[in-house]
Design an enzyme around this catalytic site. Structure first.
Site, short mmCIF file in Angstrom:
data_model
loop_
_atom_site.label_atom_id
_atom_site.label_comp_id
_atom_site.label_asym_id
_atom_site.label_seq_id
_atom_site.Cartn_x
_atom_site.Cartn_y
_atom_site.Cartn_z
N GLY A 268 -41.18 -62.41 -1.79
CA GLY A 268 -40.09 -61.17 -2.46
C GLY A 268 -41.01 -59.91 -2.65
O GLY A 268 -41.57 -60.00 -3.84
N GLY B 109 -39.50 -56.93 -3.57
CA GLY B 109 -39.10 -55.79 -4.86
C GLY B 109 -39.66 -56.03 -6.14
O GLY B 109 -41.00 -56.08 -5.67
N PHE B 110 -39.08 -55.75 -6.90
CA PHE B 110 -39.26 -55.35 -7.87
C PHE B 110 -40.62 -56.00 -8.76
O PHE B 110 -41.59 -56.21 -9.35
CB PHE B 110 -38.76 -54.66 -9.07
CG PHE B 110 -38.66 -52.96 -8.94
CD1 PHE B 110 -38.68 -51.81 -8.92
CD2 PHE B 110 -36.68 -52.85 -9.18
CE1 PHE B 110 -38.38 -50.87 -9.27
CE2 PHE B 110 -36.82 -51.95 -8.62
CZ PHE B 110 -37.55 -50.71 -8.69
N VAL C 226 -37.77 -66.84 4.14
CA VAL C 226 -38.19 -67.59 4.30
C VAL C 226 -37.17 -68.46 4.01
O VAL C 226 -36.37 -68.18 3.90
CB VAL C 226 -39.04 -67.69 2.31
CG1 VAL C 226 -38.35 -69.31 1.88
CG2 VAL C 226 -40.08 -67.17 2.79
N GLU D 212 -21.97 -45.46 -10.47
CA GLU D 212 -22.62 -44.31 -10.01
C GLU D 212 -22.65 -44.20 -7.92
O GLU D 212 -22.35 -42.39 -8.61
CB GLU D 212 -24.68 -45.03 -9.31
CG GLU D 212 -25.06 -45.08 -11.25
CD GLU D 212 -26.39 -45.88 -10.26
OE1 GLU D 212 -27.38 -45.21 -11.71
OE2 GLU D 212 -26.71 -46.84 -9.72
C1 FAD Z 1 -27.14 -49.73 -6.05
C2 FAD Z 1 -28.48 -50.29 -7.56
C3 FAD Z 1 -28.32 -49.61 -8.66
C4 FAD Z 1 -29.45 -50.23 -9.30
N1 FAD Z 1 -29.16 -49.53 -10.84
C5 FAD Z 1 -30.29 -50.11 -11.42
C6 FAD Z 1 -31.04 -49.07 -12.78
O1 FAD Z 1 -30.11 -47.50 -12.31
N2 FAD Z 1 -31.31 -50.14 -13.60
C7 FAD Z 1 -31.63 -51.14 -13.76
O2 FAD Z 1 -32.32 -51.47 -14.66
N3 FAD Z 1 -31.77 -51.60 -12.78
C8 FAD Z 1 -30.49 -51.03 -11.44
N4 FAD Z 1 -30.06 -52.23 -10.23
C9 FAD Z 1 -31.23 -53.41 -10.41
C10 FAD Z 1 -32.71 -53.58 -9.94
O3 FAD Z 1 -32.34 -52.65 -8.89
C11 FAD Z 1 -32.49 -55.36 -9.59
O4 FAD Z 1 -32.39 -55.31 -10.47
C12 FAD Z 1 -33.57 -54.96 -8.93
O5 FAD Z 1 -34.11 -54.62 -8.09
C13 FAD Z 1 -33.80 -57.09 -8.66
O6 FAD Z 1 -35.29 -56.83 -8.34
P1 FAD Z 1 -36.14 -58.00 -7.48
O7 FAD Z 1 -37.12 -58.55 -7.50
O8 FAD Z 1 -35.41 -59.17 -8.86
O9 FAD Z 1 -35.14 -58.35 -6.17
P2 FAD Z 1 -34.82 -57.29 -5.02
O10 FAD Z 1 -35.40 -56.40 -5.43
O11 FAD Z 1 -33.85 -57.75 -4.62
O12 FAD Z 1 -35.95 -57.71 -4.13
C14 FAD Z 1 -35.98 -59.00 -3.18
C15 FAD Z 1 -36.36 -58.88 -2.13
O13 FAD Z 1 -36.89 -60.36 -1.58
C16 FAD Z 1 -36.93 -60.07 -0.17
N5 FAD Z 1 -35.96 -61.88 0.44
C17 FAD Z 1 -34.87 -62.30 -0.57
N6 FAD Z 1 -34.62 -63.32 0.31
C18 FAD Z 1 -35.47 -63.46 1.06
C19 FAD Z 1 -35.87 -64.45 1.94
N7 FAD Z 1 -35.66 -65.19 1.90
N8 FAD Z 1 -37.62 -64.34 2.79
C20 FAD Z 1 -37.78 -63.58 2.52
N9 FAD Z 1 -37.62 -62.50 2.34
C21 FAD Z 1 -36.67 -62.71 0.85
C22 FAD Z 1 -35.96 -59.06 0.32
O14 FAD Z 1 -35.71 -58.86 1.25
C23 FAD Z 1 -36.63 -58.35 -1.31
O15 FAD Z 1 -37.64 -57.51 -0.75
C24 FAD Z 1 -29.45 -51.43 -9.32
C25 FAD Z 1 -29.03 -52.55 -8.57
C26 FAD Z 1 -28.21 -51.55 -7.24
C27 FAD Z 1 -28.22 -52.63 -6.04
#
Ligand code: FAD
Length: 357
Positions: free
Chosen positions: A11, A13-14, A79, A170
């Protein structure tokens, strides 16, 4: 520490990005695996969905993020599952073995058992979702402009957003703004300012996880923008040209789903206890009980609209410094400045993202 230790971070993401960045000075090999080649700034997706930003404004290639991190490699792959016994992640086209695994695969939409609604009411989690919503929203105004029948025109000009969490709020606000301002003078046969934007929420206020005073402020601001708010209303049916809320049917051609998220399905492959929502149950250091040294499941959580913080392992740790400082993160994005990475979960040591071996 053994340089040959291999840490796989699933992943980008953040959570995954910062976990991997946190290891940039550690004498280990790090592999970041993501099914997409880009890191996505999800909080600004709604701006892409409402045509205020372009996809490239909120996505950065994961390879570019790690260009200067010598101990990191990036793999584009999905994955499929984790083989805990063999310490391997199984990809769609091979597998990677690990000594330590960080699972940071985020969340997905849930339609609460109504998966058939997905095609009618897209959610907003990816660039593809945002572009699809953008297409539908812009098309709705075009179709309304060409529609002679009053009722059908009204349906094209009615936008229903289901779910008044941060994403729904939003989106509804941004939709009202484009109808009232951005598009206001661009059509000859309709007045876009007459568009209805309806925000539907099952509980009794918008932004349910937030303090009541913030909910009230958000509601007041939305109403000033002209958004109609229906709280305590549950969607019971979504059709091609309308939404049913209990006894009421609203004719609407555009419905957007912002009502629910589910845990990443990858958790199911771990064969460990999950909670009712399918989330992996972790200990205070985010490790899975029984697999303390092997698997961590991390996610970023929003405490308020502008504050992220990470929960990180708390045990005695070999630390990599400063990894969560804002300056370390994609400084080319001005919007990033609005986000702070202040403290970690209670008990975790200082401002350090830590790994113990
Ligand atoms: C529209 C929107 C607005 C938001 N606004 C806010 C805000 O204003 N303030 C705030 O604090 N939070 C906000 N959030 C929430 C915040 O964006 C999320 O909490 C954060 O992005 C989560 O990060 P993460 O790394 O846990 O997951 P994600 O950012 O979802 O990253 C997961 C990563 O894993 C990868 N992945 C998943 N499954 C697999 C797999 N099986 N194999 C390989 N790769 C995989 C995906 O491609 C992705 O890149 C918002 C969310 C959304 C959708």
């Amino acid at each position: 520490m053994d340089k040959s230790k291999h840490i796989v971070v699933v992943g980008g993401g953040f959570a995954g990005l910062y976990a991997a960045r946190g290891l940039r000075r550690a004498p280990v090999r790090v592999t970041i695996v993501d099914r997409r080649n880009h890191h996505l700034f999800q909080p600004l997706l709604y701006q892409v969905a409402t045509a205020a930003l372009n996809p490239a404004d909120i996505a950065a290639p994961i390879r570019a993020v790690f260009r200067h991190q010598r101990n990191a490699d990036v793999v584009l792959a999905e994955v499929k599952r984790v083989d805990v016994a063999r310490r391997a992640v199984v990809l769609d086209d091979g597998e990677l073995s690990y000594d330590f695994l960080v699972l940071a695969t985020g969340a997905t939409h849930t339609y609460f058992g109504h998966d058939e609604w997905a095609a009618r009411a897209p959610g907003l989690k990816s660039i593809e979702d945002a572009l699809e919503i953008r297409r539908r929203v812009l098309y709705a105004f075009e179709a309304a402009d060409r529609e002679a029948d009053d009722a059908r025109r009204r349906a094209w000009l009615t936008f229903v957003v289901v779910g008044a969490g941060p994403t729904g709020v939003e989106l509804a606000g941004a939709l009202a703004e484009i109808a009232r301002h951005a598009l206001a003078r661009d059509f000859r046969h309709i007045d876009p300012r007459t568009a209805r934007v309806i925000l539907v929420e099952g509980v009794d206020r918008v932004l349910p996880p937030f303090p009541a005073d913030l909910s009230a402020k958000a509601r007041a601001q939305l109403e000033r923008l002209g958004v109609e708010i229906r709280v305590g209303a549950r969607v019971t049916q979504i059709e091609e040209d309308g939404v049913v809320l209990g006894d009421e049917r609203i004719a609407a051609r555009t419905v957007i789903w912002a009502a629910g998220v589910a845990a990443s399905p990858l958790g199911q492959s771990l064969a460990v206890p999950l909670d009712r929502a399918g989330r992996v149950i972790v200990g205070p250091c985010l490790a899975i009980p029984g697999h303390d040294e092997v698997i961590w499941v991390v996610t970023w959580r929003a405490r308020s609209s502008n504050a992220f913080w990470a929960e990180v392992p708390r045990r005695s740790c070999i630390a990599t410094k400063g990894c969560l400082r804002r300056s370390a993160a994609l400084p080319q994005w001005p919007t990033f400045g609005a986000y702070t990475f202040p403290a970690f979960s209670p008990g975790c040591s200082g401002s350090r993202f830590t790994f113990s071996f």
